[in-house]
Write an enzyme that holds these catalytic residues in place. Structure first.
Site, PDB file in Angstrom:
ATOM      1  CB  THR A 101     -45.399  18.498   0.006  1.00  0.00           C
ATOM      2  OG1 THR A 101     -45.498  18.821  -1.382  1.00  0.00           O
ATOM      3  CG2 THR A 101     -45.980  19.632   0.834  1.00  0.00           C
ATOM      4  CE  LYS A 176     -47.011  21.396  -2.462  1.00  0.00           C
ATOM      5  NZ  LYS A 176     -47.275  20.980  -3.796  1.00  0.00           N
ATOM      6  CE  LYS A 244     -47.551  14.723   2.425  1.00  0.00           C
ATOM      7  NZ  LYS A 244     -46.891  15.477   1.376  1.00  0.00           N
TER       8      LYS A 244
HETATM    9  P1  NAP Z   1     -46.444   8.588  -4.616  1.00  0.00           P
HETATM   10  O1  NAP Z   1     -46.946   8.174  -5.944  1.00  0.00           O
HETATM   11  O2  NAP Z   1     -46.877   7.848  -3.411  1.00  0.00           O
HETATM   12  O3  NAP Z   1     -44.836   8.604  -4.682  1.00  0.00           O
HETATM   13  C1  NAP Z   1     -43.996   8.517  -3.571  1.00  0.00           C
HETATM   14  C2  NAP Z   1     -42.962   7.466  -3.891  1.00  0.00           C
HETATM   15  O4  NAP Z   1     -41.947   7.464  -2.897  1.00  0.00           O
HETATM   16  C3  NAP Z   1     -43.568   6.067  -3.938  1.00  0.00           C
HETATM   17  O5  NAP Z   1     -43.237   5.475  -5.177  1.00  0.00           O
HETATM   18  C4  NAP Z   1     -42.889   5.366  -2.772  1.00  0.00           C
HETATM   19  O6  NAP Z   1     -42.642   4.019  -3.021  1.00  0.00           O
HETATM   20  C5  NAP Z   1     -41.583   6.118  -2.674  1.00  0.00           C
HETATM   21  N1  NAP Z   1     -40.966   6.024  -1.348  1.00  0.00           N
HETATM   22  C6  NAP Z   1     -41.511   6.342  -0.168  1.00  0.00           C
HETATM   23  N2  NAP Z   1     -40.623   6.115   0.818  1.00  0.00           N
HETATM   24  C7  NAP Z   1     -39.508   5.658   0.245  1.00  0.00           C
HETATM   25  C8  NAP Z   1     -38.241   5.248   0.739  1.00  0.00           C
HETATM   26  N3  NAP Z   1     -37.972   5.260   2.056  1.00  0.00           N
HETATM   27  N4  NAP Z   1     -37.314   4.822  -0.142  1.00  0.00           N
HETATM   28  C9  NAP Z   1     -37.580   4.789  -1.466  1.00  0.00           C
HETATM   29  N5  NAP Z   1     -38.763   5.160  -2.002  1.00  0.00           N
HETATM   30  C10 NAP Z   1     -39.705   5.596  -1.150  1.00  0.00           C
HETATM   31  O7  NAP Z   1     -46.809  10.123  -4.362  1.00  0.00           O
HETATM   32  P2  NAP Z   1     -46.710  11.371  -5.361  1.00  0.00           P
HETATM   33  O8  NAP Z   1     -48.068  11.753  -5.785  1.00  0.00           O
HETATM   34  O9  NAP Z   1     -45.649  11.158  -6.371  1.00  0.00           O
HETATM   35  O10 NAP Z   1     -46.257  12.500  -4.321  1.00  0.00           O
HETATM   36  C11 NAP Z   1     -44.943  12.521  -3.787  1.00  0.00           C
HETATM   37  C12 NAP Z   1     -44.799  13.783  -2.932  1.00  0.00           C
HETATM   38  O11 NAP Z   1     -45.023  14.927  -3.742  1.00  0.00           O
HETATM   39  C13 NAP Z   1     -45.794  13.873  -1.769  1.00  0.00           C
HETATM   40  O12 NAP Z   1     -45.176  14.493  -0.673  1.00  0.00           O
HETATM   41  C14 NAP Z   1     -46.897  14.766  -2.340  1.00  0.00           C
HETATM   42  O13 NAP Z   1     -47.586  15.447  -1.308  1.00  0.00           O
HETATM   43  C15 NAP Z   1     -46.090  15.702  -3.218  1.00  0.00           C
HETATM   44  N6  NAP Z   1     -46.788  16.276  -4.384  1.00  0.00           N
HETATM   45  C16 NAP Z   1     -47.660  15.515  -5.132  1.00  0.00           C
HETATM   46  C17 NAP Z   1     -48.291  16.091  -6.227  1.00  0.00           C
HETATM   47  C18 NAP Z   1     -49.263  15.318  -7.071  1.00  0.00           C
HETATM   48  O14 NAP Z   1     -50.048  15.947  -7.815  1.00  0.00           O
HETATM   49  N7  NAP Z   1     -49.264  13.989  -7.043  1.00  0.00           N
HETATM   50  C19 NAP Z   1     -48.025  17.436  -6.574  1.00  0.00           C
HETATM   51  C20 NAP Z   1     -47.104  18.154  -5.820  1.00  0.00           C
HETATM   52  C21 NAP Z   1     -46.489  17.570  -4.726  1.00  0.00           C
HETATM   53  P3  NAP Z   1     -43.794   2.868  -2.901  1.00  0.00           P
HETATM   54  O15 NAP Z   1     -45.081   3.467  -3.341  1.00  0.00           O
HETATM   55  O16 NAP Z   1     -43.297   1.802  -3.777  1.00  0.00           O
HETATM   56  O17 NAP Z   1     -43.831   2.525  -1.475  1.00  0.00           O
END
Ligand code: NAP
Length: 370
Positions: A101, A176, A244
């Protein structure tokens, strides 16, 4: 592209959502290469047969389809547009699909840069949460048309059950953000309702049942309010990510001179939650803002942080290099909260400027120091 055995897929960002989504792609039989900032979060996929790549570019270089599911617009920008990013590394004709997102404008920029490089790129944020990612039943919101996405449809269908085509680059992100502002206000609505129920000595579960059978319920109250009541604040969906998203929506609204009072309120509340230590809690921890201070402290929040002096740059940093916006470290550009540099214009929290428009000086994580 539909031939599972010959299509190579790369997946960058194997966090809460990415690991589950990539797992479905792997289960469907695609050759999968993965990269994540910290390798530990990819270990589960590696154990199931995925191949590790040291960098996003290395993951992308041989792939026919590259998915990204990182945290913030700054992460998206770095992964795609850096000199060692995936756009430069990708094969001609490859598909680059951002599930994060993120910012609609950034999605348009990536799409345009991809066109020049003879690569297809579109935004495809998702909704359905961790549960939907694990079940492979996410709703996909495409900034592309049906024809554009057709070659990759079999892969999208490994983790998405409903697809909404919004046809234009960036429009998936805008749609979104519409979902997110509604979600955020629904969460404020159920948090208010639960506080009122408690004050009235009512059975809160019964109140939720009532809301579910009437018009006051929402997807948020159905799936998240029970967790709030049970004191289960694990993410799920981290508070810092919803902050965010709402900040990104406010930025878009500000650009269009549109007021979003519900989103303003929700932003102020989620920003407070993040400032007092709840960044990495699930969004359902919002109800802790209504709790007695001792109960909030027992859950891991610290209201004294709200009054803490902002760091020298006036940002939401706790002053120790950890950003109040979710613990991602401040690097050179000192960026935080949704992807914009803190520079002279001092923007924060998703990119809305300080001092103008929707009263961001009051609502920002910078403690009103515009
Ligand atoms: P998350 O667990 O923090 O996952 C993001 C991942 O991206 C982390 O593992 C992070 O690595 C990795 N990352 C960040 N920058 C990077 C880079 N430059 N190179 C390689 N890897 C990188 O968050 P999430 O909950 O999965 O959410 C991810 C996205 O989806 C967000 O934008 C969120 O708003 C959206 N979203 C989330 C949900 C939900 O329910 N969780 C639902 C819909 C949408 P490290 O942590 O190891 O740094």
């Amino acid at each position: 592209m539909s031939n599972t055995h010959s299509t190579k897929v790369a997946f960058i960002g194997t966090g809460i959502m990415g690991a589950a989504i990539a797992g479905h792609i792997l289960d469907a039989g695609y050759a999968l290469t993965v990269n994540n900032r910290s390798k530990e979060k990819a270990e589960g996929l590696l154990a199931r047969g995925a191949t590790w790549a040291e960098t996003p570019a290395e993951a992308a270089k041989d792939a026919d389809v590259v998915f990204t599911m990182v945290g913030y617009p700054t992460d998206v920008e770095e992964v795609y547009l850096a000199s060692d990013g995936v756009l430069r590394a990708a094969k001609k004709g490859a598909y680059l699909i951002d599930l994060t997102t993120s910012s609609p404008q950034l999605a348009r920029d990536i799409h345009d840069a991809a066109e020049v490089a003879d690569v297809h790129a579109f935004d495809c944020p998702v909704t359905g949460g961790q549960a939907g990612a694990e079940a492979g039943t996410l709703t996909l919101i495409l900034g592309a048309g049906e024809k554009d996405a057709e070659p990759v449809l079999p892969i999208l269908q490994t983790f998405g059950k409903k697809l909404f085509y919004f046809d234009e680059p960036g429009a998936g992100q805008t749609a979104k953000l519409c979902n997110q502002v509604s979600l955020a206000s629904c969460m404020v609505g159920y948090a208010d309702a639960l506080a009122l129920a408690e004050q009235g000595h009512l059975d809160a579960h019964k109140v939720l049942d009532l809301m579910a059978s009437g018009t006051g319920g929402s997807g948020a109250s159905a799936s998240l309010a029970p967790k709030s009541l049970d004191g289960d604040y694990k993410p799920g969906f981290m508070a810092e990510h919803l902050r965010k998203d709402v900040a990104l929506a406010l930025r878009s609204a500000q650009d269009a001179e549109l007021a979003l009072p519900g989103a303003e309120t929700a932003f102020a509340l989620f920003d407070t939650l993040c400032q007092i230590g709840g960044s990495r809690m699930g969004t359902q921890a919002l109800t802790l803002l209504y709790a007695e201070e001792g109960d909030a402290a027992a859950a891991g929040l610290d209201w004294s942080l709200l009054d803490a002096e902002p760091a020298e740059d006036g940002c939401c940093c706790g002053g120790d290099g950890e950003c109040g916006c979710g613990g991602h470290g401040h690097e050179d550009g000192h960026e935080c909260c949704g992807g914009h540099g803190h520079g002279d214009d001092h923007e924060c929290c998703g990119g809305h400027g300080h001092g103008e428009g929707h009263g961001s000086g009051e609502h920002c994580c910078c403690h009103g120091e515009a």
